[in-house]
Design an enzyme around this catalytic site. Structure first.
Site, short mmCIF file in Angstrom:
data_model
loop_
_atom_site.label_atom_id
_atom_site.label_comp_id
_atom_site.label_asym_id
_atom_site.label_seq_id
_atom_site.Cartn_x
_atom_site.Cartn_y
_atom_site.Cartn_z
N TYR A 176 0.82 -1.21 0.00
CA TYR A 176 0.00 0.00 0.00
C TYR A 176 0.86 1.26 0.00
CZ TYR A 176 -4.08 2.93 1.14
OH TYR A 176 -5.08 3.87 1.12
N GLU A 183 2.25 6.38 -7.06
CA GLU A 183 1.18 7.19 -7.65
C GLU A 183 1.43 8.68 -7.45
OE1 GLU A 183 -2.42 5.75 -5.90
OE2 GLU A 183 -1.92 3.67 -6.38
#
Length: 254
Positions: A176, A183
């Protein structure tokens, strides 16, 4: 936005095709599943998606071995990545027609955030495609999705190996933050090119009397990670403890 989808989210009910992460309760309570026909379709869908992400994983490894470098590996898996990530749009339909007991709104948000990053950022701003940050989120997504779709497939077949369940509720601890970092760095790298080209921006005056600044929109997306990431991450940690501890207790009574 895309942060929520980095590990397939922390909320929802899963069910083989919907998107849920360490927060789905499939390990703690039973729900009425889809009918035989829907189950067969979902098994096929999840098998295909598992295979698709395995193709991406193999493509990355082969490209790395051929080049001897991890730089610009995105180009070696660009087409399958776009195809299978866009194919996840079907998961919104699965929720909408009721064969997967997950929220349509939440699933739409999660799926579209990934599709947005692939098409509206990475595809549209070609200068970022060679950035290492792209490889960072691609690797995180790839491992996550192989595990997730395998989890759904075996769950639908009522034969879920503990190793897959453990991986689903454990590897997000690393994947995660890794995906979110990739991103954010990719969006950040795209900003100067978006600003210079005025990409997807609408300026006044125009006949619709409407303006839109895509550069500012991307900045807002990056800011949205600040409240979303910690909340989901710690929720997932909590759910991991609950679900895996329940599994251990169940094993003791067997």
């Amino acid at each position: 936005m895309a942060a929520v989808a980095a590990t397939a989210a922390a909320k929802g009910n899963g069910g083989g095709g919907g998107r849920a992460g360490a927060g789905d309760a499939s390990g703690t309570r039973k729900k009425k599943g889809p009918g035989p026909l829907a189950t067969a379709y979902l098994v096929i869908y999840n098998v295909v998606m598992t295979a698709g992400w395995l193709v991406i994983a193999v493509g990355l490894v082969r490209a790395y071995l051929a080049k001897g470098s991890y730089h610009s590996l995105y180009y070696s898996i660009e087409k399958p990545l776009k195809f299978f990530q866009t194919g996840a749009l079907l998961e919104i339909l699965h929720c909408a027609i009721g064969i997967v007991p997950s929220s349509v709104v939440l699933t739409s948000f999660q799926v579209m955030s990934r599709v947005f990053l692939i098409w509206a950022v990475t595809h549209s701003v070609k200068e970022v495609q060679s950035e290492d940050s792209v490889l960072l989120f691609v690797i995180a997504w790839t491992i996550t999705e192989i595990i997730r779709y395998s989890f759904y497939t075996f769950s639908l077949l009522n034969h879920l190996p503990y190793l897959i369940k453990w991986a689903r509720y454990t590897l997000f601890i690393v994947l995660y933050p890794m995906g979110v970092s990739g991103e954010l760095l990719t969006i950040y790298a795209a900003l100067p090119f978006v600003r210079q080209a005025g990409l997807y921006s609408i300026s006044l005056p125009n006949k619709y009397n409407f303006s839109f600044d895509y550069y500012a929109f991307l900045i807002l997306i990056m800011i949205s990670y600040i409240p979303i990431f910690p909340q989901l991450y710690f929720h997932m940690i909590h759910q991991r403890r609950k679900i895996l501890s329940h599994t251990e207790e169940h094993k003791k009574f067997e």
